[in-house]
Design an enzyme around this catalytic site. Structure first.
Site, PDB file in Angstrom:
ATOM      1  CB  ALA A 119      -0.952   0.007   1.195  1.00  0.00           C
TER       2      ALA A 119
ATOM      3  CG  HIS B   4       1.568  -5.391   7.958  1.00  0.00           C
ATOM      4  ND1 HIS B   4       0.784  -4.432   8.546  1.00  0.00           N
ATOM      5  CD2 HIS B   4       1.794  -4.960   6.695  1.00  0.00           C
ATOM      6  CE1 HIS B   4       0.538  -3.458   7.681  1.00  0.00           C
ATOM      7  NE2 HIS B   4       1.147  -3.760   6.543  1.00  0.00           N
TER       8      HIS B   4
END
Length: 539
Positions: A91, A468
């Site tokens: 992102a 993540h």
């Protein structure tokens, strides 16, 4: 050192691998980079992520994109497969974590982190072209208004992103000579605020690794082998500790039959295949006997930033939430909980298939509440999950917490697939429902006449999403507490390194890409110039 095909072979071209390749070529070493994914140009990216064959990575069934979703019992993990690694699909948000992370976890006390790391973060930001977001869309304005209503407006901040924004007063989409490296880098396009950072930037404005670290590594002589999977790494000449180097075997990652196997003799190997990829390969090499002395701590304490993905759908409204960068702003709703306003580009509606109505609770009760909500409000349900205009109408909240939670990865046979070992998650369930984030989302949805949603995996399987994945080959002082030392060297071996998200020793609470880059810079700073290494070896 002239007896090898390459001085260093790097497995993976993400943030750790690309940094390593650049710095090692600068120091005079010959470098090969093995990347399982394809090489992508701006014009190659799909017009929409509904073009699954060009978006998803599942080469065994003919999908050769760059986005990978791997489901486990405890978590569903998003990762990237491409030349440039996760930078192609992440992102584009690069944040420095709070200083407290260096006092936690397995790396606490290994170094004077607070003194060392600022310089490495600064260099990482320079190379990646990190700047404060300058394009604010509807999602950012809504988040600011919501923060004010919630009493946390003072915490609202633009994100720091790796994008090339147009000069003041100019429109995006124009091409300029290299603006970052004194004309030594590639030409760049300017950001248009289309919101498609995560599905491939078609304007050449996102500072992906193939435009900086990896670009210069190749310019300096590094050879990148795309669509290439490493299947074996074993010590040369009977030296079990790798002091004589390694033999690395590869195969074609996108081939169904003719694998085009190759073998390379190299002095050193750097594992940078992402946290999941590095763990999986090291488990395989440990169990097959190629690298049997890898620490038994392998796979322990895998973290996810205690993450949750929720959001608000605004069906039927004349609104375009797609405008802006993928993550343009963020707030803190309390000292532990960070929320980022996230969006997909207009027409990139595939993620609608992974979302559903938000309901609270856990386990079977939550599923029953979901069925009851669906039966009571069928029109609301249909409007919430419809893929039509989903990206344009959906404000996604990426929620992260600094509270520590972890699981373990293991490599074993499962009852449903006894033919070979696969990577599996074990341990206590990690949080899938962050109550304060859900309350914030429902309150704001009610105020703005929207529909709150969450991921379907949370509701039906009590499993959160994360992009993540961190840890599993943690940095520590001994092999009983980690897999690598404070200089990223694998315990019990020479000339073997782990430089990617697997090395992280604590929960960051923010997007990890910048920290991985900075730690990779630090790891490479310990490796001497090739000429110095040769002199030392001949003394």
């Amino acid at each position: 050192m002239n007896n090898y095909d390459f001085d260093y072979l790097i497995i993976g071209s993400g943030f750790g691998g690309s940094v390593s390749a650049h710095r090692l070529t600068q120091k005079g070493y010959s470098v090969a980079v093995m990347e399982m994914g394809k090489r992508w140009r701006a014009e190659d990216f799909p017009e929409s992520n509904t073009q699954v064959n060009r978006y998803y990575w599942r080469p065994r069934i003919g999908l050769r994109g760059f986005f990978n979703l791997r489901p486990f019992r405890h978590v569903a993990i998003i990762c990237g497969n491409a030349v440039g690694g996760g930078s192609i699909t992440y992102a584009n948000t690069l944040l420095v974590p709070p200083d407290s992370v260096w006092e936690e976890g397995s790396w606490a006390g290994l170094s004077d982190w607070k003194k060392e790391m600022p310089a490495h973060y600064a260099e990482a930001e320079r190379m990646l072209g990190v700047t404060e977001n300058r394009i604010f869309g509807t999602a950012d304005h809504l988040l600011k208004e919501m923060a004010d209503l919630h009493g946390v407006g003072h915490t609202y901040k633009p994100t720091r992103v790796a994008a090339f924004f147009p000069p003041e007063g100019e429109e995006g989409g124009k091409t300029y000579p290299d603006p970052y490296f004194g004309g030594e880098g590639p030409d760049r396009g300017t950001c248009t605020g289309c919101g498609s950072c995560m599905t491939g930037c078609k304007y050449n404005a996102k500072n992906t690794l193939d435009k900086n670290y990896l670009y210069f590594a190749e310019k300096n002589g590094a050879k990148v082998y795309a669509e290439t999977r490493v299947v074996d790494v074993r010590p040369l000449d009977g030296k079990a500790d790798g002091s004589a180097g390694y033999e690395v075997t590869t195969e074609r990652s996108t081939a169904w039959v003719r694998k085009q196997s190759q073998t390379f003799r190299v002095k050193s190997v750097v594992f940078s295949a992402s946290s999941l990829g590095t763990q999986e390969l090291l488990f395989r090499l440990k169990q097959t006997g190629s690298l049997p002395n890898i620490s038994d701590d392998l796979g322990n304490r895998v973290r996810t930033n205690a993450e949750s993905i929720v959001g608000i759908r605004f069906p039927g409204k004349d609104i375009n939430i797609s405008e802006g960068v993928a993550i343009g702003s963020g707030i803190h709703i309390d000292e532990h909980t960070h929320i980022e306003a996230t969006r997909y580009g207009n027409g990139h509606n595939m993620m609608a298939s992974l979302m559903t109505l938000m309901v609270d609770g856990k386990g079977p009760l939550r599923i029953l509440k979901w069925f009851w909500a669906m039966l009571r409000h069928p029109v609301t349900f249909a409007r919430a999950v419809s893929p039509a205009n989903w990206a344009r109408q959906s404000l996604i909240f990426l929620v992260m917490q600094t509270l520590d939670a972890s699981l373990n990865m293991r490599f074993k046979r499962r009852w449903y697939w006894p033919f070979s070992r696969i990577l599996c998650s074990e341990g206590k369930k990690i949080p899938t429902n962050i109550p304060q984030a859900n309350e914030f989302t429902k309150k704001m949805a009610a105020h703005f006449n929207g529909i709150p949603f969450t991921t379907a995996t949370e509701v039906f399987f009590n499993v959160p999403f994360t992009a993540h994945c961190m840890g599993g080959c943690a940095m520590a002082d001994t092999p009983e507490r980690g897999v690598i030392d404070a200089q990223n060297r694998v315990f019990n071996y020479q000339n073997l390194y782990v430089v990617d998200g697997a090395m992280l020793g604590a929960n960051l609470g923010v997007n990890p890409s910048l920290t991985i880059t900075a730690l990779a810079e630090r790891a490479m700073s310990f490796i001497p110039h090739r000429d110095e290494a040769i002199k030392e070896a001949t003394v």
